[in-house]
Design a protein around this motif. Structure first.
Motif, PDB file in Angstrom:
ATOM      1  N   GLN A 276       0.822  -1.203   0.000  1.00  0.00           N
ATOM      2  CA  GLN A 276       0.000   0.000   0.000  1.00  0.00           C
ATOM      3  C   GLN A 276       0.865   1.265   0.000  1.00  0.00           C
ATOM      4  O   GLN A 276       0.545   2.251  -0.675  1.00  0.00           O
ATOM      5  CB  GLN A 276      -0.931   0.002   1.207  1.00  0.00           C
ATOM      6  N   SER A 277       1.958   1.229   0.750  1.00  0.00           N
ATOM      7  CA  SER A 277       2.876   2.359   0.757  1.00  0.00           C
ATOM      8  C   SER A 277       3.425   2.615  -0.646  1.00  0.00           C
ATOM      9  O   SER A 277       3.504   3.768  -1.101  1.00  0.00           O
ATOM     10  CB  SER A 277       4.023   2.096   1.738  1.00  0.00           C
ATOM     11  N   CYS A 278       3.784   1.543  -1.350  1.00  0.00           N
ATOM     12  CA  CYS A 278       4.292   1.677  -2.723  1.00  0.00           C
ATOM     13  C   CYS A 278       3.206   2.165  -3.669  1.00  0.00           C
ATOM     14  O   CYS A 278       3.482   2.965  -4.581  1.00  0.00           O
ATOM     15  CB  CYS A 278       4.845   0.341  -3.207  1.00  0.00           C
ATOM     16  N   LYS A 279       1.993   1.706  -3.476  1.00  0.00           N
ATOM     17  CA  LYS A 279       0.884   2.136  -4.334  1.00  0.00           C
ATOM     18  C   LYS A 279       0.634   3.635  -4.182  1.00  0.00           C
ATOM     19  O   LYS A 279       0.439   4.356  -5.172  1.00  0.00           O
ATOM     20  CB  LYS A 279      -0.374   1.350  -3.980  1.00  0.00           C
ATOM     21  N   ILE A 280       0.636   4.097  -2.935  1.00  0.00           N
ATOM     22  CA  ILE A 280       0.411   5.521  -2.683  1.00  0.00           C
ATOM     23  C   ILE A 280       1.523   6.355  -3.333  1.00  0.00           C
ATOM     24  O   ILE A 280       1.260   7.362  -4.008  1.00  0.00           O
ATOM     25  CB  ILE A 280       0.345   5.793  -1.175  1.00  0.00           C
TER      26      ILE A 280
ATOM     27  N   ARG B 184       0.148  12.330   0.869  1.00  0.00           N
ATOM     28  CA  ARG B 184      -0.707  12.501   2.047  1.00  0.00           C
ATOM     29  C   ARG B 184      -2.189  12.397   1.675  1.00  0.00           C
ATOM     30  O   ARG B 184      -2.982  11.819   2.424  1.00  0.00           O
ATOM     31  CB  ARG B 184      -0.416  13.849   2.718  1.00  0.00           C
ATOM     32  N   ILE B 185      -2.569  12.955   0.525  1.00  0.00           N
ATOM     33  CA  ILE B 185      -3.982  12.957   0.147  1.00  0.00           C
ATOM     34  C   ILE B 185      -4.463  11.543  -0.156  1.00  0.00           C
ATOM     35  O   ILE B 185      -5.655  11.233  -0.053  1.00  0.00           O
ATOM     36  CB  ILE B 185      -4.220  13.895  -1.066  1.00  0.00           C
ATOM     37  N   HIS B 186      -3.525  10.637  -0.494  1.00  0.00           N
ATOM     38  CA  HIS B 186      -3.893   9.246  -0.762  1.00  0.00           C
ATOM     39  C   HIS B 186      -3.704   8.338   0.452  1.00  0.00           C
ATOM     40  O   HIS B 186      -3.839   7.126   0.330  1.00  0.00           O
ATOM     41  CB  HIS B 186      -3.095   8.710  -1.949  1.00  0.00           C
TER      42      HIS B 186
END
Length: 516
Positions: free
Chosen positions: A245-249, A285-287
């Motif tokens: 998820q961190s990579c996706k964001i 941050r917005i994601h």
């Protein structure tokens, strides 16, 4: 009665926290209503969009996993002790893992708080100025969390912190106390036994915590960092999900940033590195990201030759490339991505395009090599060979440099390693050697770069055509999970092929032009 059993009964009687200890006769823990508990971090009640149930400490990560981590650390320390300590059979271990403390940049102005990764790994808690104490011997373990004492004035300014009751219920600790009870706990422990081995990340920490009158032998204090690194380097399914998820964001932030740069250029508006930094921070941050994982590199033109350039303040030339090395942090887990693209969103300089295509192919070939059994140092040797071959084929360096090693030549143009471990820290688990074989569950970066500079070590092997490339620098970096049979690129949605970069650089531009 064992030392630890006696200790738990003593502190249960004397503690002002009054929380029953798990599984001691009729003294059974009763979970209080969560509405009555105080938490110092996001939970299901405050951030339902991230959590699937009340027992999740982080998205997809349950308290049982945290308890298992603490058990594993104790068991690995006991195993180490049995092999190195002659008196290991009757030795008790006190393991201290401190939380981070608030730090101040100026009077009353704190730096953004970031938790000690080992503390977070074992507790799931983002509370500052707390302390994990694990007590272990051959027959039993006790996991305790000491939290800062309630301070209504501090909570007025800083917000709520996790309560003692919540620490037992939410994080699964056997016992939890206020820090004001620490002295009584240590005195009772030292009264019960002097056969104690102390463990702490930094010896200076326990020297402050454990007064000489307690009688503990501190000169042989051991650090658990290497053991924790060995645990943390293999990611659990929940950790992989958080890192994915961190990579996706971060990948989505890069997509929007590439588009933003092209839009600014198409409108003839000035663009600075600082604006690019602000855009990628905002989009992360917005994601859903907590923050950027590290100060990003936003280096346009020849400034990309400064590998850790972080001034990020210069104007961008639409005809130049911009190198952006950035990642975000999601519930304590970091991404780390680098992309290099034309500020305008389109490759129009043949030098940029040819060098980029070569570097991209090197990176793709390296990713294909990631698998169990290969080492990061081996990947570096492969990169060295491929880089030298690519530079020769482009006519940038002189042919026939075979008398010099590929690594020597490659280091002149790429003076950093091609990979590091990634996890809760950007450069994760530093005690793990780069010549150790990779295993399934590890996550590593793959980040070849080329930096062509006007320096003697490069000039002597550059061709006349190669000297036309002086000032150009680029790096491409992805985050890669080692699987049982190969690899999976967690940052795969971040554009890196030329056609994908140009597509993102010109999304909506044609529509915008048609309106005029």
């Amino acid at each position: 009665m064992s030392v630890l059993s006696h200790l738990t009964r003593h502190i249960a009687r004397s503690s002002s926290s009054k929380i029953p200890f798990f599984g001691t006769g009729n003294n059974v823990f009763v979970v209080p209503s969560r509405s009555l508990l105080s938490f110092g971090q996001p939970t299901l009640e405050s951030h339902a969009e991230f959590f699937g149930g009340p027992m999740e400490i982080m998205p997809g990560l349950y308290r049982e996993e945290l308890k298992n981590r603490r058990n594993s650390l104790c068991n690995m320390i006991l195993d180490w002790s049995s092999k190195t300590e002659s008196r290991s059979s009757d030795l008790s271990h006190l393991i201290f893992i401190p939380a981070s403390r608030k730090k101040y940049m100026t009077e009353n102005i704190p730096y953004p708080f970031r938790q000690n990764s080992n503390f977070l790994y074992l507790s799931g808690s983002f509370d500052p100025e707390a302390l994990i104490i694990l007590c272990a011997n051959r027959t039993e373990q006790i996991h305790m969390l000491f939290l800062a004492d309630p301070d209504p004035m501090a909570e007025l300014w800083d917000g709520p912190k996790t309560s003692v009751k919540a620490a037992v219920d939410h994080y699964g600790f056997d016992r939890a106390f206020q820090m004001s009870e620490f002295d009584g706990f240590v005195r009772e422990f030292s009264r019960l036994t002097n056969k104690v081995k102390v463990w702490c990340e930094e010896k200076e920490i326990v020297e402050k915590l454990l007064h000489p009158t307690y009688g503990f032998e501190l000169k042989n204090t051991e650090s658990p960092k290497a053991i924790l690194d060995a645990m943390r380097v293999i990611k659990s399914p929940s950790e992989i999900s958080l890192l994915r998820q961190s990579c996706k964001i971060a990948s989505e932030a890069f997509q929007q940033t590439i588009k933003y740069c092209a839009e600014k250029c198409s409108q003839g508006e000035p663009l600075s590195e600082h604006q690019i930094w602000a855009k990628i921070d905002y989009e992360s941050r917005i994601h859903g990201a907590d923050r950027l994982a590290y100060p990003p590199v936003v280096a346009s033109g020849s400034r990309a030759n400064v590998i850790h350039y972080v001034f990020n303040s210069n104007k961008c030339d639409p005809k130049e490339l911009v190198l952006v090395d950035a990642g975000c942090e999601f519930f304590g887990y970091c991404s780390d991505i680098t992309r290099t693209w034309p500020v305008s969103g389109k490759f129009v300089d043949d030098r940029h395009k040819s060098l980029y295509e070569m570097l991209l192919q090197v990176q793709i070939d390296l990713i294909k090599q990631v698998r169990p059994g290969i080492s990061l140092d081996h990947l570096f040797r492969i990169m060295s060979s491929h880089l030298v071959k690519g530079l020769e084929e482009l006519g940038i360096i002189k042919p026939g440099l075979g008398s010099r090693s590929k690594s020597d030549i490659a280091l002149r143009f790429c003076p950093h390693h091609v990979s590091h471990h990634l996890g809760m820290d950007v450069h994760d688990t530093p005690s793990i050697e780069r010549n150790d074989p990779l295993q399934p569950g590890m996550i590593v970066t793959i980040e070849p770069g080329i930096y062509i500079r006007n320096v003697p070590s490069q000039r002597e092997i550059l061709t006349p055509a190669g000297k036309e490339f002086i000032g150009i620098a680029m790096r491409i970096e992805d985050d890669v999970l080692v699987t049982n049979d190969g690899q999976n690129v967690l940052s795969g949605s971040c554009p890196k092929h030329i056609e994908d970069i140009e597509r993102w650089g010109h999304i909506n531009l044609a529509k915008s032009a048609s309106r005029f």
